[in-house]
Motif scaffolding. Structure first.
Motif, mmCIF file in Angstrom:
data_model
loop_
_atom_site.group_PDB
_atom_site.id
_atom_site.type_symbol
_atom_site.label_atom_id
_atom_site.label_comp_id
_atom_site.label_asym_id
_atom_site.label_seq_id
_atom_site.Cartn_x
_atom_site.Cartn_y
_atom_site.Cartn_z
ATOM 1 N N THR A 36 3.547 15.769 -39.469
ATOM 2 C CA THR A 36 2.782 15.320 -38.599
ATOM 3 C C THR A 36 2.363 16.493 -37.440
ATOM 4 N N LEU A 37 3.282 17.512 -37.246
ATOM 5 C CA LEU A 37 3.012 18.659 -36.288
ATOM 6 C C LEU A 37 2.348 19.515 -37.299
ATOM 7 N N ALA A 38 2.496 19.620 -38.355
ATOM 8 C CA ALA A 38 1.594 20.634 -39.355
ATOM 9 C C ALA A 38 0.321 20.126 -38.963
ATOM 10 N N GLU A 39 -0.261 18.755 -39.159
ATOM 11 C CA GLU A 39 -1.470 18.456 -39.001
ATOM 12 C C GLU A 39 -2.033 18.755 -37.563
ATOM 13 N N ILE A 40 -1.178 18.323 -36.770
ATOM 14 C CA ILE A 40 -1.607 18.715 -35.220
ATOM 15 C C ILE A 40 -2.108 20.180 -35.150
ATOM 16 N N ALA A 41 -1.118 20.939 -35.797
ATOM 17 C CA ALA A 41 -1.450 22.761 -35.608
ATOM 18 C C ALA A 41 -2.805 23.033 -36.274
ATOM 19 N N ASP A 42 -3.022 22.201 -37.253
ATOM 20 C CA ASP A 42 -4.435 22.293 -38.012
ATOM 21 C C ASP A 42 -5.580 21.894 -37.007
ATOM 22 N N LYS A 43 -5.468 21.079 -36.113
ATOM 23 C CA LYS A 43 -6.696 20.536 -35.219
ATOM 24 C C LYS A 43 -6.716 21.235 -33.957
ATOM 25 N N LEU A 44 -5.954 22.219 -33.833
ATOM 26 C CA LEU A 44 -5.991 22.746 -32.399
ATOM 27 C C LEU A 44 -7.436 23.603 -32.219
ATOM 28 N N LEU A 45 -7.846 23.503 -31.128
ATOM 29 C CA LEU A 45 -8.928 24.266 -30.698
ATOM 30 C C LEU A 45 -8.664 25.296 -29.913
ATOM 31 N N PRO A 46 -8.887 26.652 -30.265
ATOM 32 C CA PRO A 46 -8.357 27.865 -29.484
ATOM 33 C C PRO A 46 -8.549 27.769 -27.968
ATOM 34 N N ARG A 47 -7.907 28.130 -27.431
ATOM 35 C CA ARG A 47 -7.761 28.274 -25.848
ATOM 36 C C ARG A 47 -6.666 29.100 -25.283
ATOM 37 N N ARG A 48 -7.101 30.208 -24.581
ATOM 38 C CA ARG A 48 -6.304 31.072 -24.032
ATOM 39 C C ARG A 48 -5.457 30.745 -22.631
ATOM 40 N N VAL A 49 -4.316 30.672 -22.736
ATOM 41 C CA VAL A 49 -3.574 30.114 -21.455
ATOM 42 C C VAL A 49 -2.563 31.352 -21.203
ATOM 43 N N HIS A 50 -2.644 31.494 -19.808
ATOM 44 C CA HIS A 50 -1.470 32.799 -19.579
ATOM 45 C C HIS A 50 -0.183 32.275 -19.380
ATOM 46 N N ASP A 51 0.747 33.318 -19.824
ATOM 47 C CA ASP A 51 2.113 32.967 -19.663
ATOM 48 C C ASP A 51 2.557 31.841 -20.379
ATOM 49 N N VAL A 52 2.389 31.338 -21.414
ATOM 50 C CA VAL A 52 2.669 30.217 -22.283
ATOM 51 C C VAL A 52 3.752 30.612 -23.175
ATOM 52 N N ASP A 53 4.920 29.908 -23.374
ATOM 53 C CA ASP A 53 6.031 29.981 -24.223
ATOM 54 C C ASP A 53 5.977 28.867 -25.373
ATOM 55 N N VAL A 54 5.863 29.176 -26.570
ATOM 56 C CA VAL A 54 6.136 28.058 -27.618
ATOM 57 C C VAL A 54 7.404 28.248 -28.400
ATOM 58 N N VAL A 55 8.362 27.282 -28.354
ATOM 59 C CA VAL A 55 9.534 27.341 -28.748
ATOM 60 C C VAL A 55 10.028 26.497 -29.799
ATOM 61 N N GLN A 56 10.634 26.586 -30.930
ATOM 62 C CA GLN A 56 11.032 25.979 -32.174
ATOM 63 C C GLN A 56 12.345 25.084 -31.741
ATOM 64 N N LEU A 57 12.217 23.567 -31.844
ATOM 65 C CA LEU A 57 13.350 22.989 -31.279
ATOM 66 C C LEU A 57 14.351 22.684 -32.280
ATOM 67 N N ASN A 58 14.305 23.032 -33.457
ATOM 68 C CA ASN A 58 15.527 22.880 -34.771
ATOM 69 C C ASN A 58 15.055 23.896 -35.746
#
Length: 326
Positions: free
Chosen positions: A124-146
């Motif tokens: 499901t998360l892989a599918e969501i990643a495919d649907k993202l529309l590019p948007r630049r946001v300052h100072d964001v962190d994306v962390v893997q939970l497991n």
């Protein structure tokens, strides 16, 4: 306008309406076909609507969705419930794509400067990643939970690629979690958790204000069950102990209990308490096979926002109302 003129206008309006609504022709194409201007075609379409020659009906899915959302909200205290309408004849894959697109747009609306996004990995998360529309946001962190490493391949790119795609989408910093999905020994995990580098990743996980995940379930062929992460011993343990689902490789029972589940002592996933602390603990669900796990997760209080396809929402509501067996 004389009667004959009105009849001629009505005739032309009906003809234009048939071409426009039934044949899906553009106003320019219709104008060429009948030898008039686009402005005249537009006036004829308006005439057809004003005179009742054409009736447009909109079956608002939000009315149906709203009823389902209210029924779910009547049982569980959730910050947000979003039921995603899908075509009646859609396949499970099409349902997932529709739900993923909705979830991608919703998550993007929540991302602000200095946001920390925690991601589980899975289909499901892989599918969501495919649907993202590019948007630049300052100072964001994306962390893997497991972790997503397996016994055969310690470095598994499946989970890392999802984190990387989210991070690239927002111009964010990606923080991977280079550990196995499941350790062979609980003592090994305990020792590794003391390392400074691992401590910093886990601290960032705990700071996530947006946590995005789905429900893992054997019945749906979830990646944790099909990707070589679980051996036959673990599979037997899951069945014998009545574990109905997992979030980020942390398993739970039908009543939402998880702390004393033996397999969780070897899991790299976070304590599910962190989901309860997150401002947006967003569960994205598509497919009837996830409903038992979803109900357990709702009972455990791991979710405060739910995005779900309409058929699954109907099944959930039917079960809550006692119209179907759990």
């Amino acid at each position: 306008m004389a009667n004959g003129d009105r009849q001629e206008t009505a005739y032309m309006a009906v003809r234009v309406a048939r071409l426009y609504y039934f044949q899906n022709m553009t106003t320019a194409a219709i104008a060429d076909e009948i030898g008039t201007s686009r402005a005249t075609v537009s006036r004829l379409l308006s005439y057809a609507l004003d005179r009742g020659l054409v009736e447009i009906r909109v079956n608002d899915p939000q009315e149906v969705s709203g009823n389902l959302e209210s029924a779910i909200a009547g049982r569980y205290r959730l910050r947000s419930i979003q039921v995603v309408p899908v075509p009646a004849n859609a396949t499970e894959k099409q349902n997932l794509q529709r739900v993923a697109a909705h979830a991608a747009a919703y998550v993007s609306s929540l991302v602000t400067p200095s946001t920390v996004i925690g991601l589980a990995w899975g289909t499901t998360l892989a599918e969501i990643a495919d649907k993202l529309l590019p948007r630049r946001v300052h100072d964001v962190d994306v962390v893997q939970l497991n972790g997503s490493g397996t016994g055969l391949n310690f470095v598994d790119t499946f989970g890392e690629s999802i984190v990387s795609r989210f991070a690239q989408n927002y111009g964010a910093r990606a923080h991977h979690f280079p550990v196995p999905a499941f350790f062979d020994f609980a003592d090994t995990r305990t020792a590794l958790w003391r390392e400074k580098s691992i401590k910093s990743i886990r601290a960032l996980q705990d700071r996530a204000s947006i946590v995005l995940f789905s429900i893992g379930a054997e019945a749906t062929g979830s990646h944790v069950h099909t990707g070589g992460y679980l051996g036959e011993e673990e599979r037997d343990m899951i069945r014998q102990q009545g574990l109905v689902g997992d979030i980020a490789t942390v398993f739970f029972r039908q009543d939402g209990s998880w702390r004393d589940v033996a397999l969780n002592a070897r899991s790299s996933g976070p304590d599910l308490d962190c989901l309860q602390r997150a401002a947006h603990s967003i569960c994205v669900v598509s497919g009837a096979g996830k409903i038992p796990g979803l109900r357990a997760a709702l009972e455990g209080g791991f979710i405060n926002e739910l995005v779900i396809d309409e058929p699954s929402a109907r099944l959930l509501v039917a079960q809550l109302q006692g119209q179907a067996s759990p």
